[in-house]
Design a protein around this motif. Structure first.
Motif, short mmCIF file in Angstrom:
data_model
loop_
_atom_site.label_atom_id
_atom_site.label_comp_id
_atom_site.label_asym_id
_atom_site.label_seq_id
_atom_site.Cartn_x
_atom_site.Cartn_y
_atom_site.Cartn_z
N ALA A 172 0.84 -1.21 0.00
CA ALA A 172 0.00 0.00 0.00
C ALA A 172 0.87 1.26 0.00
CB ALA A 172 -0.93 -0.01 1.21
N ASN A 173 2.15 1.09 0.40
CA ASN A 173 3.10 2.20 0.37
C ASN A 173 3.93 2.09 -0.91
OD1 ASN A 173 5.40 3.90 0.72
ND2 ASN A 173 5.15 3.80 2.94
N PRO A 174 3.84 3.08 -1.82
CA PRO A 174 4.56 3.00 -3.10
C PRO A 174 6.08 2.93 -2.93
CG PRO A 174 3.56 5.18 -2.81
CD PRO A 174 3.01 4.31 -1.74
N GLU A 175 6.60 3.43 -1.80
CA GLU A 175 8.04 3.37 -1.56
C GLU A 175 8.51 1.91 -1.39
OE1 GLU A 175 10.11 5.79 -1.81
OE2 GLU A 175 8.72 7.47 -1.92
N PHE A 176 7.68 1.09 -0.75
CA PHE A 176 8.00 -0.33 -0.59
C PHE A 176 8.06 -1.01 -1.96
CE2 PHE A 176 6.50 -4.72 -0.38
CZ PHE A 176 7.46 -5.31 0.45
N LYS A 184 17.44 0.27 -0.68
CA LYS A 184 17.58 0.59 0.74
C LYS A 184 16.92 1.94 1.05
CE LYS A 184 21.15 0.56 4.33
NZ LYS A 184 22.61 0.36 4.57
N PHE A 185 17.16 2.93 0.17
CA PHE A 185 16.59 4.28 0.34
C PHE A 185 15.06 4.22 0.38
CE2 PHE A 185 14.72 7.95 -1.89
CZ PHE A 185 15.07 8.97 -1.03
N HIS A 186 14.46 3.53 -0.63
CA HIS A 186 12.98 3.48 -0.71
C HIS A 186 12.38 2.65 0.42
CE1 HIS A 186 12.57 5.69 -4.42
NE2 HIS A 186 13.45 4.91 -5.04
N LEU A 187 13.04 1.55 0.77
CA LEU A 187 12.51 0.69 1.84
C LEU A 187 12.57 1.40 3.20
CD1 LEU A 187 14.04 -2.69 0.62
CD2 LEU A 187 11.60 -2.15 0.74
N LYS A 188 13.63 2.21 3.40
CA LYS A 188 13.75 2.99 4.64
C LYS A 188 12.62 4.02 4.72
CE LYS A 188 17.12 5.51 7.44
NZ LYS A 188 18.45 6.14 7.49
N VAL A 216 20.40 -5.20 2.49
CA VAL A 216 19.90 -3.83 2.71
C VAL A 216 19.07 -3.75 3.98
CG1 VAL A 216 19.97 -3.32 0.25
CG2 VAL A 216 17.82 -4.13 1.26
N GLY A 217 19.12 -4.80 4.81
CA GLY A 217 18.46 -4.75 6.12
C GLY A 217 17.00 -5.12 6.12
N LEU A 218 16.53 -5.79 5.04
CA LEU A 218 15.11 -6.21 5.00
C LEU A 218 15.04 -7.72 5.21
CD1 LEU A 218 12.09 -5.53 4.37
CD2 LEU A 218 12.59 -6.09 1.97
N ASP A 219 14.15 -8.13 6.09
CA ASP A 219 13.96 -9.56 6.38
C ASP A 219 12.77 -10.09 5.58
OD1 ASP A 219 13.86 -12.08 7.45
OD2 ASP A 219 13.15 -11.46 9.43
N ILE A 220 13.05 -10.96 4.61
CA ILE A 220 11.98 -11.58 3.81
C ILE A 220 11.76 -13.01 4.30
CG2 ILE A 220 11.43 -12.53 1.52
CD1 ILE A 220 12.49 -10.03 0.26
N ASP A 221 10.53 -13.32 4.65
CA ASP A 221 10.15 -14.66 5.11
C ASP A 221 9.53 -15.42 3.94
OD1 ASP A 221 9.36 -16.90 6.48
OD2 ASP A 221 7.72 -15.91 7.57
#
Length: 538
Positions: A313-317, A369-373, A406-411
């Motif tokens: 729902a967040n376009p940055e994600f 990393k920039f967009h996910l942050k 980039v510090g994101l945890d994907i399950d």
């Protein structure tokens, strides 16, 4: 195509018949040299032409022989009713027996078939002029009544046609002359000739309700049909295409297990097999007398991020995830190079409306990393995948690795193939889908990206996109239409919750004796239309 045509181009029609006759009798290079010298040709030129003539003749289609083919599916529900075709085996079989008003070429552009021409002034009223001299397998001549019946039956709910949704746009269809059919649509659609070139719109005899005899106008006649077991067809000597088909007989079977299919090919029991896994490629290509035929198409497995719920729902994600695709690595290690890189929009490079000018989105961990942050995602993000969506498990695991950096945890949630499409696809906030090739840009965009589409995977809604889609459908100026599709591809690339890393190729294995294969990007086996196009070398 005449078998003599390549020779006509070399020596002119006057001498080509003598040359052709000599080659048919098995003349040697020395014999051909003698013939050319006897016609007054200089020795040097005669030598060069003799070699070229023999090569041209070797490549010319040869009549005769039986071809044994294995598809990837066989079921008790196998059908000879064009309206009920539902898998690759049905498509291949029905293409042996029937023709449509049009057929689709290697760029999925409609070409004349049973209709020798099709005309419209407004893309709403279409006039199809039927080819004269066409007969069904039982000798009955093709008439407008056959065409009207064949297309109108899709509109009847009792037919249970797989193509009913495509005929809802037909307001009327009627015979408008001794050799003419007029179709009026509810609104303009410049793609009607494309739709009528697809599998379900094969023409049958007026009034047919029992399809077990497989009576059509196609290149072969039915000899045997055992659903779920095998089909056998023999050459239609009265076929309306001069010189075609080339084969005497085709036997078609279904072998569900890919390994068993490849074994049947390499043991010599089968000449041509569909749906080969890239991991079998080296084995087939490394066996003398066998080869792999590749069809690049618009099939893709995509990461779907719902725009109406969850992190998407967040376009940055969404942007961050798209920049996490290491497309080149996926192409090399997952698809074993049997794919082309995608660009987060669904129109692939084989399609005439592909927008090549759209800048390629790069693999860029820093941007990701920039967009996910900015998206502020916390905790593990579940990503659903399954062997049911080709390569999706491998793609998800690769994404998981790059996301860690980039510090994101994907399950990664790996689901069984059974029930995946009904239980998980369209229902997961973040997951994978798989889309098979579609015959037109309009069909693909309408089914998967229109705001109210049942299969709108990311629930992306854009009013401008919807308006462009309808406008493009009715636009008869090709340049204007191309620009509209370019604008739609740009919108999807920028805004939709869809990541498309690769467009996947279809692979078929075959004996090197099988000639005449060329790609039609609806799928393997020449878009399932191999039967009238291939021949067996001596």
């Amino acid at each position: 195509m005449s078998h003599r045509q390549p020779l006509d181009a070399l020596v002119g029609p006057q001498d080509s018949q003598r040359l052709f006759d000599a080659l048919q009798r098995g003349a040697s290079r020395r014999d051909i040299l003698g013939l050319l010298a006897g016609a007054g040709m200089q020795a040097g030129l005669a030598g060069a032409l003799a070699g070229t003539a023999m090569t041209a003749h070797a490549q010319a289609p040869r009549r005769g022989g039986k071809l044994r083919v294995a598809g990837a599916t066989a079921a008790a529900s196998d059908t000879l009713d064009p309206a009920k075709q539902s898998n690759q085996a049905d498509y291949s079989r029905c293409n042996m027996l029937y023709n449509g008003l049009t057929s689709l070429d290697g760029s999925l552009t409609p070409q004349p078939a049973l209709a020798e021409r099709f005309d419209t002034k407004d893309a709403k009223t279409w006039v199809f002029t039927l080819r004269k001299g066409v007969t069904f397998h039982d000798g009955k001549a093709l008439t407008p009544a056959d065409v009207v019946y064949s297309i109108a039956r899709h509109k009847d709910p009792a037919t249970a046609s797989k193509a009913k949704v495509q005929t809802d746009q037909i307001e009327s269809i009627k015979a408008s002359g001794a050799n003419e059919v007029t179709i009026v649509l509810t609104s303009p659609n410049a793609d009607l000739p494309v739709i009528l070139g697809t599998f379900h719109f094969h023409i049958v005899k007026d009034g047919t309700t029992d399809f077990n005899a497989g009576i059509g106008t196609g290149p072969y006649k039915l000899k045997e049909f055992k659903p779920g077991v095998r089909s056998v067809v023999v050459r239609n000597e009265a076929y309306w295409k001069p010189g075609k088909p080339y084969l005497d007989e085709i036997e078609f079977v279904g072998i569900g297990d890919e390994n068993a299919r490849v074994n049947a090919l390499l043991s010599g029991g089968i000449d041509l097999v569909g749906a080969v896994n890239p991991r079998s490629l080296a084995r087939i290509a490394g066996t003398p007398g066998f080869a792999v035929f590749k069809t690049q198409s618009g099939q893709y497995s995509d990461l779907t991020m719902r725009r109406d719920t969850g992190p998407g729902a967040n376009p940055e994600f969404v942007l961050g995830m798209k920049h996490l695709f290491d497309r080149e690595q996926m192409k090399k290690t997952i698809a074993l190079d049997q794919a082309v890189v995608g660009n987060d929009q669904p129109i692939d490079p084989t399609n005439r409306f592909h927008f090549a000018g759209l800048p390629q989105r790069a693999f860029d961990p820093e941007k990701a990393k920039f967009h996910l942050k900015k998206a502020g995602v916390s905790g593990a993000v579940p990503v659903v995948c399954s062997p049911a969506a080709l390569y999706s498990v491998e793609m998800a695991l690769l994404l998981q690795q790059t996301a860690k950096e980039v510090g994101l945890d994907i399950d990664v949630k790996r689901m069984p193939a059974d029930g995946y499409w009904s239980n998980h696809w369209l229902n997961s906030a973040v997951g994978f889908g798989n889309v098979n090739p579609r015959p037109s840009a309009d069909m693909l965009l309408t089914q998967f990206f229109k705001s109210d589409a049942q299969w709108n995977e990311s629930r992306w809604k854009n009013e401008k996109f919807d308006q462009l889609l309808v406008a493009a459908r009715g636009e008869t100026d090709l340049a204007k239409r191309r620009q509209m599709y370019a604008d739609m591809q740009t919108l999807i690339h920028q805004e939709a919750g869809i990541g498309i890393p690769l467009f996947l190729a279809s692979l078929d294995g075959h004996s090197t004796k099988v000639k005449g294969l060329s790609p039609i990007p609806l799928g393997g086996l020449m878009g399932y239309n191999f039967a009238e196009n291939v021949w067996l070398a001596a």
